[in-house]
Every structure is written in structure tokens, then in C-alpha cells.
Design a protein around this motif. Structure first.
Motif, short mmCIF file in Angstrom:
data_model
loop_
_atom_site.label_atom_id
_atom_site.label_comp_id
_atom_site.label_asym_id
_atom_site.label_seq_id
_atom_site.Cartn_x
_atom_site.Cartn_y
_atom_site.Cartn_z
N ARG A 164 0.82 -1.22 0.00
CA ARG A 164 0.00 0.00 0.00
C ARG A 164 0.85 1.27 0.00
NH1 ARG A 164 -3.82 -0.99 5.16
NH2 ARG A 164 -1.80 -1.57 6.04
N TYR A 165 2.06 1.18 0.57
CA TYR A 165 2.84 2.39 0.83
C TYR A 165 4.22 2.39 0.17
CZ TYR A 165 -0.61 2.08 4.60
OH TYR A 165 -1.78 1.92 5.31
N LEU A 166 4.45 1.50 -0.78
CA LEU A 166 5.80 1.38 -1.34
C LEU A 166 6.29 2.64 -2.04
CD1 LEU A 166 6.02 -2.26 -2.80
CD2 LEU A 166 7.39 -1.26 -0.97
N PHE A 167 5.38 3.35 -2.70
CA PHE A 167 5.83 4.41 -3.60
C PHE A 167 5.59 5.84 -3.08
CE2 PHE A 167 4.54 0.75 -6.21
CZ PHE A 167 5.77 0.40 -6.71
N ASP A 168 4.57 6.02 -2.25
CA ASP A 168 4.14 7.39 -1.96
C ASP A 168 4.18 7.77 -0.49
OD1 ASP A 168 3.51 7.65 -4.69
OD2 ASP A 168 1.56 6.73 -4.37
N HIS A 169 4.77 6.94 0.38
CA HIS A 169 4.73 7.24 1.80
C HIS A 169 6.11 7.15 2.42
CE1 HIS A 169 0.58 6.25 0.79
NE2 HIS A 169 0.22 6.92 1.86
N ASN A 170 6.23 7.76 3.61
CA ASN A 170 7.52 7.77 4.29
C ASN A 170 7.74 6.46 5.03
OD1 ASN A 170 6.05 7.96 6.72
ND2 ASN A 170 6.09 10.20 6.63
N VAL A 171 8.93 6.26 5.56
CA VAL A 171 9.30 4.99 6.18
C VAL A 171 8.47 4.70 7.43
CG1 VAL A 171 11.61 4.90 5.23
CG2 VAL A 171 11.21 6.11 7.39
N SER A 172 8.11 5.73 8.19
CA SER A 172 7.34 5.50 9.41
C SER A 172 5.96 4.92 9.09
CB SER A 172 7.20 6.81 10.22
OG SER A 172 6.56 7.81 9.45
N THR A 173 5.37 5.35 7.98
CA THR A 173 4.08 4.79 7.56
C THR A 173 4.23 3.34 7.15
OG1 THR A 173 3.37 6.98 6.79
CG2 THR A 173 2.13 5.07 5.98
N ARG A 174 5.30 3.03 6.42
CA ARG A 174 5.54 1.66 5.97
C ARG A 174 5.83 0.71 7.13
NH1 ARG A 174 10.22 2.63 2.05
NH2 ARG A 174 9.67 4.81 1.70
N ASP A 175 6.43 1.24 8.19
CA ASP A 175 6.83 0.40 9.32
C ASP A 175 5.74 0.28 10.39
OD1 ASP A 175 9.27 0.12 8.09
OD2 ASP A 175 10.27 1.65 9.32
N ALA A 176 4.76 1.15 10.37
CA ALA A 176 3.85 1.30 11.51
C ALA A 176 3.16 -0.01 11.91
CB ALA A 176 2.82 2.38 11.20
N LEU A 177 2.55 -0.69 10.96
CA LEU A 177 1.77 -1.87 11.31
C LEU A 177 2.67 -3.03 11.73
CD1 LEU A 177 -1.21 -2.52 11.51
CD2 LEU A 177 -1.11 -3.54 9.24
N ALA A 178 3.84 -3.13 11.13
CA ALA A 178 4.79 -4.18 11.53
C ALA A 178 5.23 -4.00 12.97
CB ALA A 178 5.99 -4.17 10.59
N ILE A 179 5.53 -2.76 13.35
CA ILE A 179 5.92 -2.48 14.74
C ILE A 179 4.75 -2.74 15.68
CG2 ILE A 179 6.62 -0.64 16.31
CD1 ILE A 179 8.16 0.60 13.95
N ASP A 180 3.55 -2.38 15.24
CA ASP A 180 2.33 -2.63 16.04
C ASP A 180 2.17 -4.13 16.29
OD1 ASP A 180 -0.12 -2.54 17.27
OD2 ASP A 180 -1.24 -1.92 15.50
N LEU A 181 2.37 -4.95 15.25
CA LEU A 181 2.24 -6.39 15.40
C LEU A 181 3.30 -6.96 16.36
CD1 LEU A 181 0.95 -9.10 14.64
CD2 LEU A 181 2.48 -9.19 12.66
N ALA A 182 4.50 -6.46 16.26
CA ALA A 182 5.57 -6.93 17.16
C ALA A 182 5.19 -6.68 18.61
CB ALA A 182 6.88 -6.24 16.81
N GLU A 183 4.63 -5.52 18.90
CA GLU A 183 4.19 -5.21 20.26
C GLU A 183 3.04 -6.10 20.69
OE1 GLU A 183 3.25 -1.09 20.06
OE2 GLU A 183 5.36 -0.43 20.01
N TRP A 184 2.11 -6.36 19.77
CA TRP A 184 0.96 -7.22 20.08
C TRP A 184 1.44 -8.65 20.40
CZ3 TRP A 184 -1.32 -11.70 18.37
CH2 TRP A 184 -2.65 -11.91 18.72
N LEU A 185 2.39 -9.15 19.63
CA LEU A 185 2.88 -10.51 19.85
C LEU A 185 3.56 -10.66 21.21
CD1 LEU A 185 4.33 -11.32 16.31
CD2 LEU A 185 2.35 -12.41 17.38
#
Length: 567
Positions: free
Chosen positions: A226-247
Motif C-alpha cells: 500500500r505504501y511502497l511508492f508514496d509514503h515515508n518509512v514511518s508509515t511503511r513500518d507502523a503496522l509491523a511495529i504494532d504487530l511486534a508489540e501485540w505478539l
């Protein structure tokens, strides 16, 4: 001597008189009225569940005057009439009905016994195969599918999420496909396809304590897409970091710190290994987070230099529902007449350094034994499954040079079509799909040195033409045999004779996790040599070393995917 007969006559006379007296007394005397034969008893109340009682006339008579039940037939018939409905209900069943009832009881016992055996067999066969699947919050999977319009800014990807990620049904006007099981599947839809197959996995359990592995159904590839071309790195990383915290908060995580967890990602590994936090850098840093370093990762393209990720096939267009679907297709491919010696479907890569696709395309154009589909924005045949599959079905060999990265979805399309793949770099398949393809790569494929092609030192037609016909037939049979292991069956499929790509992947990942959690696997070598160890069982010097110099990671990660999304 003369007195004996007389005595006998007297005895018989006495017996006859006694019998006559006894008979008279029995039939004329009312013994039941004699006080000596009437014991003092407490009346017993009989409760009739039918809520019927003996008539008042009968009761009153019995209270006031004893009834001669033996001789008073009128009273006896009246009582029988009153008791008849009750007697019918408690009437013994005929022998036939008893037999039927006994037979039914026997059948029930047999069914119960059979079900018990099946349950026991399932428990036994699932031993060591139980998988627990997290019920993740919808933001990690289903909500991502709702953003399907963001996946590709050049094409509407929403139709491809239909049918559990398999995409729209394919029509078959030219009879290129078989009767059923064909869908316009996008190459990056592995995550929902795998997730929906796991929902029907025969050893799925709700008890994490008995599970040998834990599956995390996060749509990592679709998320980053969804964010490969038009978004900054924090947007691309947000959900992955969220999942790591959830796990980290889950009790299942704490048992092995995630070492018994696995995840499936539907894009190439380089899109999850961004090493710098710069907006211009490609992908996110999912696989560099500490939590995901502990997990086992299955991707459509693995890294040759890391030991915790494994390659599994790209999705193809074929999703069979039964063994017969597979057998029918294999038979069709064995009988198919192949008019072209080799073929190629793909686009040139003029902007990619060291690309030799232009040379391959030119050699194909120059040969009368080659067929080609040149992919471009003007030529849509590359995007039509019927055209691609028709090309491969009519070819003996299919050329598979690297695309934007080592691997191509086209490799699995060619195997599905019974076409022998021709590779130019061992990283395109041999170090990638060790679970699904034979390590004896010359049994099903041809390897031509990419340097020889790049330097124009080899004729592809000449190499392929020199392979003996018998060897070609053996290779094609092996390719067709591999078809089940490289296709993902329909989520509701019931395969018994064959194991598909999902079955193979699950079986192997269970083995990997068992070794990791039991600490039976330890590598005493540089992890960057893991490609060599997994393929050859040794890290000694090899002729392929120059293909896998670690500096290639930088080139692979920085490949310009934006202009070449479709491969």
C-alpha cells in the motif's frame, strides 16, 4: 403269592377315592373366603401413569363386598376393558421388532466404535502436526484487503482479492485450461490464499498448549504494498511495529520467545529488509525487528544469506479441488503436442545493470524454433493467463532469466504447463525452493551460465537442441510430476493422493520449528553461507560462489521495482 394282586387292587382303590375327594373340594369349596387363607395385608396403592383409574362401581363393590374374580366373568371383563389401554402400552414387542431394535442398537454401537477409531486415528496422525492460528485483530489482515485500491496505482487490484484471494474465475473459450479450478490469480496474493487454506487445515487446534507451531496470519506483503511508492518509512513500518508489540503481550509468545511462530509473506524478501530509515529507501524493516528474527518466515523469494526464511512457490492460476482435477490436468499436459523448442514471455530490463534479457529476447527472435511474448504497456498478452499458458503448453523449454530480483512467477506457470524451465542463475530456483523442487536440479531443468549469455558466448538454441530426446522426455515427466507441489489447492479442497504447495510448506515448517525449539539445529558457519549449506550440506568452496557474493543484497534491494511491477 396269591395275596399280592389283591393288595395292589386295594391300593389303587384308595388312591381313586382320594383323587375324587380332592377334585370335589377344589371345584366346590371357596378357599379364598376362608379366614385361615386371608393374611392381613396393607393395601398397596397402584399409580397408573396414564391417569386412568378403576371405575367407581368396581371400587365400591370391592370395598363393600368381595368380588369372585374366578367365577364372576362380568366383573373380570369390565376390569379388562378398563386396563386394555394400559396393557397396550406395556405390551411386549414382537420378536421381529425386537430384532430390528437390537439390529439398530448394534448399528449404533458400530458407528460409535468407528467414530471412536477415527477420532483416535486423527489424534494419532495429528501428533506433532497441530498448529495454532492467532485470531489477529482485523487491522493486520482483513482491513488491509479493504485498501485494495492502494495496492497498485496503475491497476485496480480489488477483483483479485475475490474467491479467497484466488481472483475471478477464468473462462476457457480455447480449451487451454481444464474444466474447473482456474482463476486469474495475482502473483502477490499468497497471504490470503495461505490463510484461507489454513482455516481448513485438518490439524488446526484452538489449544495453543498442544500446538507444535503457531501461525501469524499477518498480510505483510499486502500491507507494505500500500505504501511502497508514496509514503515515508514511518508509515511503511507502523503496522509491523504494532504487530511486534501485540505478539510480545501474548502468552504463547513467552514460551519460546516466538521461535515456534511462523509467518507467510507474499512478496520478495527484500521488501521487508530495509536497512536505513530514509524515505527513498525501498520497503519496510519487518524482518529486521527482533521479534521477526526469532520467527520462521516463508516468502515467494528468500534471502540466500539468512537461515530463518524459506522460499515457497508463487501462486499460479490453477487451484484444484480434488485429486481428479490434478490427474486430469497432468494427463492433458503429457498428451499435449509441443511445436516450439523454447519460448520466452517477459519484458526487457534496459534500465537494470547487468541485465541480459535483451540478448535472450534477440536470440529468441532470431531462432525459428522459439516463440515469444514481449511484455509492454502496449502488448497486454503478458497479462492474459490464456495467452501465457498457451505459449508455455506449446513449448518444450521455457526461458526463466531473473526479473527484478532472482525469481519469477513465470517459473511456476511453466512447470504448470509441463514446460521444462531454463535458468541462468541458480538463485532463481535451486537455492530458493528446496522444499518443493528436487535438489537434483538437472532432473527437471536446464542451467545456462548467465555470464556466457551476457557476453554472447553461447547459443541457447544450440544448447537445448543437443539434449537427447530421451532425456527431454524424462525431464518433462518430472516437471509434470511436480505440478501438485507447486500449486495451491482450493481452500475447500480434499486432496488425498497428492500434496499441494500448502501441504508441503506446512510439513516442512513444522520440521524446522521442531529443530529450533528442541535446539537440535545449530549452525557453526557464517549465516551468509546458509544457501550453500541447505543445498549441498557443506560450506566448502563451490563453483557457484560468485553468484552469491553478499554485496548482491544491496543491488537486489535497490532494484527499481516501480517501473516493472508486473515482471
Amino acid at each position: 403269592m396269591d395275596q399280592t394282586p389283591r393288595c395292589r387292587c386295594k391300593i389303587w382303590l384308595v388312591l381313586c377315592v382320594f383323587f375324587i375327594c380332592w377334585y370335589f373340594m377344589i371345584h366346590n369349596a371357596k378357599w379364598y373366603n376362608l379366614s385361615t387363607f386371608q393374611p392381613e395385608t396393607t393395601p398397596v396403592e397402584i399409580i397408573d401413569t396414564t391417569e386412568k383409574t378403576i371405575p367407581e362401581s368396581t371400587n365400591s363393590q370391592s370395598n363393600n363386598e368381595p368380588v369372585d374374580w374366578l367365577h364372576d366373568t362380568a366383573q373380570l371383563r369390565a376390569l379388562e376393558n378398563e386396563l386394555e389401554p394400559i396393557l397396550k402400552k406395556i405390551k411386549p414387542k414382537p420378536e421381529k421388532e425386537k430384532g430390528k431394535e437390537k439390529k439398530n442398537e448394534t448399528n449404533v454401537e458400530k458407528v460409535s466404535e468407528k467414530l471412536g477409531k477415527i477420532r483416535y486415528r486423527n489424534r494419532r496422525t495429528c501428533s506433532g502436526r497441530y498448529i495454532y492460528m492467532y485470531d489477529l485483530p482485523s487491522r493486520f489482515n482483513d482491513d488491509i484487503l479493504d485498501d485494495c485500491q492502494l495496492f497498485n496505482k496503475w491497476q485496480n487490484m480489488c477483483p483479485f482479492i475475490d474467491n479467497s484471494g484466488m481472483g475471478p474465475n477464468l473462462e476457457n473459450p480455447q480449451r487451454v485450461f481444464s474444466k474447473s479450478g482456474w482463476y486469474a490469480t495475482n502473483q502477490f496474493m499468497l497471504e490470503p490464499i495461505f490463510h484461507n487454506r489454513m482455516k481448513n487445515y485438518d490439524c488446526l487446534t484452538n489449544e495453543s498448549s498442544v500446538a507444535s507451531a503457531i501461525y501469524v496470519p499477518y498480510y505483510a506483503g499486502l500491507d507494505v504494498w500500500r505504501y511502497l511508492f508514496d509514503h515515508n518509512v514511518s508509515t511503511r513500518d507502523a503496522l509491523a511495529i504494532d504487530l511486534a508489540e501485540w505478539l510480545r503481550e501474548q502468552p504463547e509468545w513467552k514460551t519460546y520467545d516466538g521461535k515456534n511462530h511462523f509467518i507467510v509473506a507474499g512478496r520478495v524478501i527484500w521488501e521487508f529488509r530495509r536497512e536505513v530509515d530514509e524515505d527513498e529507501a525501498w520497503g519496510n524493516k519487518l524482518m529486521l525487528l527482533p521479534e521477526f528474527k526469532n520467527m520462521t518466515t516463508l516468502t515467494i523469494e528468500k534471502s540466500p544469506w539468512h537461515s530463518n526464511n524459506f522460499g515457497i512457490p508463487y501462486p499460479t492460476y490453477f487451484h484444484p479441488k480434488s485429486d481428479n482435477d490434478i490427474a486430469e490436468w497432468q494427463g492433458k499436459m503429457r498428451r499435449h503436442r509441443r511445436r516450439a523448442l523454447f519460448s520466452f514471455a517477459g519484458a526487457p530490463r534496459p534500465d537494470m545493470e547487468d541485465s541480459y534479457r535483451e540478448e535472450i529476447i534477440q536470440q529468441c527472435i532470431d531462432s525459428t524454433k522459439c516463440r515469444i511474448i514481449r511484455c509492454s504497456n502496449e502488448n497486454l498478452k503478458c497479462y492474459q493467463p490464456i495467452d501465457v499458458m498457451k505459449l508455455f503448453q506449446n513449448s518444450v523449454f521455457c526461458l526463466q532469466p531473473p526479473g527484478d530480483s532472482f525469481t519469477r512467477r513465470s517459473t511456476f506457470d511453466s512447470i504448470l504447463a509441463g514446460c521444462i524451465p531454463v535458468f541462468f542463475n541458480p538463485g532463481s530456483a535451486y537455492v530458493q525452493y528446496l522444499w518443493h523442487l528436487p535438489k537434483e536440479f538437472d532432473k527437471y531443468s536446464v542451467l545456462i551460465n548467465e555470464d556466457d549469455v551476457r557476453n554472447k558466448n553461447v547459443s541457447i538454441e544450440h544448447v537445448l537442441s543437443r539434449i537427447p530426446a530421451r532425456k527431454v522426455a524424462e525431464m518433462r515427466n518430472e516437471v509434470i510430476r511436480l505440478i501438485p507441489t507447486v500449486v495451491y489447492a482450493h481452500p475447500k479442497s480434499k486432496l488425498e493422493r497428492f500434496k499441494d504447495a500448502f501441504d508441503v510448506s506446512v510439513s516442512k515448517v513444522l520440521d524446522v520449528i521442531e529443530n529450533v525449539t528442541n535446539k537440535t539445529t545449530s549452525y557453526e558457519f557464517d549465516e551468509r553461507l546458509s544457501w550453500k549449506y541447505f543445498l549441498f550440506g557443506s560450506v566448502e568452496k563451490h563453483d557457484w560462489d560468485h553468484y552469491f557474493r553478499y554485496s548482491m543484497t544491496h543491488k537486489a534491494k535497490q532494484a527499481d521495482l516501480e517501473a516493472n511491477e508486473s515482471r
